[in-house]
Design a protein around this motif. Structure first.
Motif, PDB file in Angstrom:
ATOM      1  N   HIS A 152       5.827 -21.885  -3.569  1.00 28.28           N
ATOM      2  CA  HIS A 152       7.195 -21.806  -4.105  1.00 28.28           C
ATOM      3  C   HIS A 152       7.377 -20.520  -4.938  1.00 28.28           C
ATOM      4  CE1 HIS A 152       8.358 -25.683  -2.617  1.00 28.28           C
ATOM      5  NE2 HIS A 152       7.397 -26.319  -3.299  1.00 28.28           N
ATOM      6  N   ARG A 153       6.393 -20.208  -5.735  1.00 25.38           N
ATOM      7  CA  ARG A 153       6.499 -18.995  -6.551  1.00 25.38           C
ATOM      8  C   ARG A 153       6.487 -17.742  -5.680  1.00 25.38           C
ATOM      9  NH1 ARG A 153       1.975 -17.906 -11.015  1.00 25.38           N
ATOM     10  NH2 ARG A 153       0.786 -17.579  -9.091  1.00 25.38           N
ATOM     11  N   ALA A 154       5.615 -17.744  -4.651  1.00 26.85           N
ATOM     12  CA  ALA A 154       5.564 -16.568  -3.766  1.00 26.85           C
ATOM     13  C   ALA A 154       6.873 -16.401  -3.009  1.00 26.85           C
ATOM     14  CB  ALA A 154       4.410 -16.734  -2.802  1.00 26.85           C
ATOM     15  N   LYS A 155       7.440 -17.513  -2.596  1.00 27.61           N
ATOM     16  CA  LYS A 155       8.741 -17.436  -1.921  1.00 27.61           C
ATOM     17  C   LYS A 155       9.822 -16.880  -2.858  1.00 27.61           C
ATOM     18  CE  LYS A 155       8.103 -21.060   1.559  1.00 27.61           C
ATOM     19  NZ  LYS A 155       8.543 -22.390   2.023  1.00 27.61           N
ATOM     20  N   ALA A 156       9.762 -17.289  -4.102  1.00 27.65           N
ATOM     21  CA  ALA A 156      10.750 -16.778  -5.070  1.00 27.65           C
ATOM     22  C   ALA A 156      10.566 -15.274  -5.292  1.00 27.65           C
ATOM     23  CB  ALA A 156      10.615 -17.532  -6.383  1.00 27.65           C
ATOM     24  N   HIS A 157       9.293 -14.863  -5.431  1.00 27.18           N
ATOM     25  CA  HIS A 157       9.040 -13.423  -5.601  1.00 27.18           C
ATOM     26  C   HIS A 157       9.483 -12.636  -4.371  1.00 27.18           C
ATOM     27  CE1 HIS A 157       5.734 -14.089  -8.882  1.00 27.18           C
ATOM     28  NE2 HIS A 157       6.973 -14.309  -9.327  1.00 27.18           N
ATOM     29  N   LEU A 158       9.212 -13.208  -3.165  1.00 29.50           N
ATOM     30  CA  LEU A 158       9.607 -12.505  -1.959  1.00 29.50           C
ATOM     31  C   LEU A 158      11.133 -12.396  -1.856  1.00 29.50           C
ATOM     32  CD1 LEU A 158       8.879 -11.177   0.705  1.00 29.50           C
ATOM     33  CD2 LEU A 158       8.800 -13.475   1.765  1.00 29.50           C
ATOM     34  N   ALA A 159      11.797 -13.462  -2.238  1.00 30.62           N
ATOM     35  CA  ALA A 159      13.262 -13.429  -2.198  1.00 30.62           C
ATOM     36  C   ALA A 159      13.790 -12.377  -3.169  1.00 30.62           C
ATOM     37  CB  ALA A 159      13.811 -14.824  -2.526  1.00 30.62           C
ATOM     38  N   ALA A 160      13.181 -12.305  -4.337  1.00 37.05           N
ATOM     39  CA  ALA A 160      13.621 -11.292  -5.319  1.00 37.05           C
ATOM     40  C   ALA A 160      13.320  -9.887  -4.814  1.00 37.05           C
ATOM     41  CB  ALA A 160      12.924 -11.550  -6.653  1.00 37.05           C
ATOM     42  N   ASP A 183      10.912   3.403  -1.169  1.00 40.87           N
ATOM     43  CA  ASP A 183       9.552   3.171  -0.709  1.00 40.87           C
ATOM     44  C   ASP A 183       8.802   2.224  -1.642  1.00 40.87           C
ATOM     45  OD1 ASP A 183      10.017   4.799   1.435  1.00 40.87           O
ATOM     46  OD2 ASP A 183       9.204   6.611   0.446  1.00 40.87           O
ATOM     47  N   GLU A 184       8.992   2.438  -2.912  1.00 40.36           N
ATOM     48  CA  GLU A 184       8.317   1.556  -3.872  1.00 40.36           C
ATOM     49  C   GLU A 184       8.798   0.113  -3.723  1.00 40.36           C
ATOM     50  OE1 GLU A 184       8.976   3.172  -7.662  1.00 40.36           O
ATOM     51  OE2 GLU A 184       7.627   4.900  -7.390  1.00 40.36           O
ATOM     52  N   SER A 185      10.093  -0.052  -3.509  1.00 37.37           N
ATOM     53  CA  SER A 185      10.648  -1.391  -3.338  1.00 37.37           C
ATOM     54  C   SER A 185      10.129  -2.052  -2.061  1.00 37.37           C
ATOM     55  CB  SER A 185      12.185  -1.334  -3.326  1.00 37.37           C
ATOM     56  OG  SER A 185      12.708  -2.616  -3.119  1.00 37.37           O
ATOM     57  N   ARG A 186       9.974  -1.199  -1.009  1.00 33.73           N
ATOM     58  CA  ARG A 186       9.454  -1.749   0.258  1.00 33.73           C
ATOM     59  C   ARG A 186       8.007  -2.209   0.082  1.00 33.73           C
ATOM     60  NH1 ARG A 186      10.367   2.358   3.077  1.00 33.73           N
ATOM     61  NH2 ARG A 186      12.345   1.704   4.001  1.00 33.73           N
ATOM     62  N   LYS A 187       7.224  -1.407  -0.624  1.00 29.46           N
ATOM     63  CA  LYS A 187       5.830  -1.786  -0.831  1.00 29.46           C
ATOM     64  C   LYS A 187       5.721  -3.103  -1.622  1.00 29.46           C
ATOM     65  CE  LYS A 187       3.898   2.905  -0.704  1.00 29.46           C
ATOM     66  NZ  LYS A 187       3.216   3.957  -1.482  1.00 29.46           N
ATOM     67  N   LYS A 188       6.588  -3.213  -2.607  1.00 34.97           N
ATOM     68  CA  LYS A 188       6.564  -4.431  -3.411  1.00 34.97           C
ATOM     69  C   LYS A 188       6.946  -5.642  -2.566  1.00 34.97           C
ATOM     70  CE  LYS A 188       8.178  -6.358  -7.773  1.00 34.97           C
ATOM     71  NZ  LYS A 188       8.417  -7.681  -7.223  1.00 34.97           N
ATOM     72  N   ARG A 189       7.969  -5.451  -1.690  1.00 38.24           N
ATOM     73  CA  ARG A 189       8.390  -6.570  -0.818  1.00 38.24           C
ATOM     74  C   ARG A 189       7.274  -6.929   0.147  1.00 38.24           C
ATOM     75  NH1 ARG A 189      12.713  -5.413   3.743  1.00 38.24           N
ATOM     76  NH2 ARG A 189      10.818  -4.356   4.486  1.00 38.24           N
ATOM     77  N   ASP A 190       6.619  -5.935   0.732  1.00 36.51           N
ATOM     78  CA  ASP A 190       5.529  -6.209   1.660  1.00 36.51           C
ATOM     79  C   ASP A 190       4.368  -6.932   0.955  1.00 36.51           C
ATOM     80  OD1 ASP A 190       7.031  -5.039   3.620  1.00 36.51           O
ATOM     81  OD2 ASP A 190       5.999  -3.086   3.526  1.00 36.51           O
ATOM     82  N   GLY A 191       4.136  -6.551  -0.289  1.00 33.72           N
ATOM     83  CA  GLY A 191       3.079  -7.219  -1.046  1.00 33.72           C
ATOM     84  C   GLY A 191       3.409  -8.683  -1.303  1.00 33.72           C
ATOM     85  N   ASP A 192       4.680  -8.959  -1.596  1.00 33.09           N
ATOM     86  CA  ASP A 192       5.076 -10.355  -1.823  1.00 33.09           C
ATOM     87  C   ASP A 192       4.959 -11.176  -0.535  1.00 33.09           C
ATOM     88  OD1 ASP A 192       5.496  -9.909  -4.471  1.00 33.09           O
ATOM     89  OD2 ASP A 192       7.662  -9.536  -4.254  1.00 33.09           O
ATOM     90  N   ARG A 193       5.273 -10.523   0.598  1.00 35.05           N
ATOM     91  CA  ARG A 193       5.121 -11.245   1.867  1.00 35.05           C
ATOM     92  C   ARG A 193       3.646 -11.585   2.135  1.00 35.05           C
ATOM     93  NH1 ARG A 193       9.225  -7.920   5.954  1.00 35.05           N
ATOM     94  NH2 ARG A 193      11.174  -8.855   5.170  1.00 35.05           N
ATOM     95  N   ALA A 194       2.784 -10.667   1.840  1.00 33.17           N
ATOM     96  CA  ALA A 194       1.355 -10.911   2.025  1.00 33.17           C
ATOM     97  C   ALA A 194       0.879 -12.030   1.112  1.00 33.17           C
ATOM     98  CB  ALA A 194       0.578  -9.635   1.771  1.00 33.17           C
ATOM     99  N   SER A 195       1.391 -12.008  -0.118  1.00 36.24           N
ATOM    100  CA  SER A 195       1.015 -13.077  -1.054  1.00 36.24           C
ATOM    101  C   SER A 195       1.469 -14.443  -0.540  1.00 36.24           C
ATOM    102  CB  SER A 195       1.610 -12.808  -2.433  1.00 36.24           C
ATOM    103  OG  SER A 195       1.079 -11.620  -2.966  1.00 36.24           O
ATOM    104  N   LEU A 196       2.680 -14.525   0.063  1.00 37.51           N
ATOM    105  CA  LEU A 196       3.190 -15.801   0.601  1.00 37.51           C
ATOM    106  C   LEU A 196       2.303 -16.290   1.737  1.00 37.51           C
ATOM    107  CD1 LEU A 196       5.333 -18.011   0.687  1.00 37.51           C
ATOM    108  CD2 LEU A 196       6.706 -16.524   2.176  1.00 37.51           C
ATOM    109  N   LYS A 197       1.898 -15.361   2.622  1.00 38.19           N
ATOM    110  CA  LYS A 197       1.013 -15.757   3.708  1.00 38.19           C
ATOM    111  C   LYS A 197      -0.320 -16.283   3.179  1.00 38.19           C
ATOM    112  CE  LYS A 197       2.854 -12.639   7.257  1.00 38.19           C
ATOM    113  NZ  LYS A 197       2.548 -11.493   8.152  1.00 38.19           N
ATOM    114  N   ALA A 198      -0.822 -15.585   2.138  1.00 39.58           N
ATOM    115  CA  ALA A 198      -2.102 -16.016   1.575  1.00 39.58           C
ATOM    116  C   ALA A 198      -1.982 -17.410   0.951  1.00 39.58           C
ATOM    117  CB  ALA A 198      -2.569 -15.005   0.544  1.00 39.58           C
TER     118      ALA A 198
END
Length: 445
Positions: A152-160, A183-198
């Protein structure tokens, strides 16, 4: 001619005739010679042949049996260690008669006790395993819950992060921000997606751990149930061996007397597959109340009913009063070999006077009654050959002797089966003997 010689034969007959004539005349003229007189009629009292209903009875042999009789046979094999009762002893229900030594059974019981202790230890181990498995299930469920929270937290971070990326992308397109910020925002979004998968992978692992923990719990529960079953089996085996050990102490089944004993201390007793083979160790008979068996013939069996009066007599007690009892029960079936029905009479025997096997006679008064001609017993005479007869007085007051056939005799009256008819007058008790045709004078009764 010699006259003198002729005169004797002629003279003698004349003299005889004269003497006969004279004596005849003298006899006719004698005052003492008279006609012979008849004897005076003997005064007698008479009784009538009357008709009345008499009880029907049957007298049959009777045999005394104990109320209960038990043949005590062994249920375990072993040597007689102790003998507590002997012939004639009065025993109560549960009293010890003998003790059989069974050391192998005692050893078997010790083995079973050890097996029970081992199974109980396994129960404790299985119980601990169940507790551990339950704790593992709770731990796995906690990790699963934590992983679900992380999702739930990872989904919230990814949504943000998605929203931030969209906003920055719009600003970059307007050239309000540098492309570096996008670019920085994209990297942060990609990191949140990876965290959700994990975190999602962690949930699957946590769910698998929960399943494994629950499976372990079921296995532990099964181990515990198996251990308990083994314990229950061992305890049942111990109960079985205890029952067999209990049979080693031979006890009386009811209050009674020991009427047979066939063992001595040290004798080996064995269990037979057929309990009826071989002699019993003891025979116990209950004799404070006995059963008297009476075989009633087929012709009279149908008339016997429970409660009919019974009079019992025994030759062993000829000088004592007969025993009055009543029919207790019937077999309601004929023995094919004897064509008799068993009738049973219960008799109290507090002094144990009636010994099982005692022989006697039973007179059963049947319920049915029949009309019969009867006379007072005193009016019936018996010849030296045992033939019954009566003196019948006719209307002309002359006596005629009538042979009669007798039936039921209760001591007061006798049944007259044949020989005289109803209402016939017969001479009552009298000291004199009478002859056919003798005249009598009937007195008023």
């Amino acid at each position: 001619m010699n006259i003198a010689g002729l005169s004797r034969p002629v003279g003698c007959p004349l003299a005889i005739l004269l003497l006969a004539s004279v004596s005849g005349c003298a006899a006719q003229s004698s005052p003492t010679a008279s006609t012979k007189t008849e004897p005076k009629p003997i005064p007698v009292r008479t009784v009538s042949v009357t008709e009345r209903a008499i009880p029907r009875t049957t007298t049959q042999p009777a045999t005394v049996y104990p109320y209960f009789r038990a043949e005590i046979r062994p249920r375990v094999s072993g040597y007689v260690a102790d003998l507590e009762a002997d012939i004639g002893d009065v025993v109560g229900a549960g009293d010890v008669l003998a003790i059989v030594d069974v050391p192998e059974m005692l050893e078997q019981r010790n083995i079973i006790d050890a097996r029970i202790a081992r199974n109980q230890a396994r129960e404790q181990q299985a119980t601990a395993g169940v507790t551990l498995a339950q704790a593992n299930v709770k731990s796995a469920e906690s990790r699963l819950g934590q992983a679900e929270s992380e999702v739930h937290r990872a989904k919230a971070h990814l949504a943000a992060a998605d929203a931030e990326f969209t906003r920055i992308d719009d600003l970059v397109k307007r050239q309000s921000l540098e492309s570096r910020m996008l670019d920085e925002s994209r990297k942060k979004r990609d990191g949140d997606r990876a965290s959700l998968k994990a975190v999602t992978s962690a949930i699957e692992a946590a769910r698998a751990d929960v399943g494994v923990a629950k499976a372990n719990e079921l296995s532990a529960q099964a181990d515990l149930q198996a251990a308990r079953s083994e314990t229950a089996i061992s305890e049942s085996q111990r109960k079985e061996i205890d029952v067999l050990i209990g049979y080693a102490t031979i006890r009386a089944p009811f209050d009674g007397i020991v009427t047979e004993r066939t063992i001595d201390p040290g004798d080996l007793v064995t269990v037979n597959q057929d309990d009826r083979k071989g002699k019993p160790l003891f025979v116990i008979s209950q004799v404070d109340r006995v059963r008297v068996h009476v075989p009633v013939p087929e012709a009279e069996a149908a008339f016997v009913n429970p409660g009919d009066p019974v009079t019992l007599t025994f030759p062993s007690f000829s000088g004592e009063k007969a025993i009055d009892a009543s029919v207790t029960r019937l077999a309601h079936a004929l023995d094919p070999s004897t064509r008799t029905m068993l009738v049973e009479v219960e008799v109290p025997n507090p002094r144990r006077k009636l010994i099982p096997g005692l022989f006697g006679q039973a007179t059963i008064t049947l319920e049915s009654r029949a009309s019969a001609n009867v006379l007072p017993a005193r009016a019936v005479r018996f010849s030296e050959q045992g033939q019954a007869y009566v003196y019948v007085v006719g209307d002309d007051e002359t006596v005629s002797i009538a042979e009669v056939t007798t039936g039921h005799d209760d001591g007061q009256t006798i049944q007259i089966v044949s020989g005289v008819e109803k209402d016939a007058q017969v001479i009552d008790a009298h000291l004199k003997r009478f002859t056919d045709g003798q005249r009598v004078r009937r007195l008023e009764n």
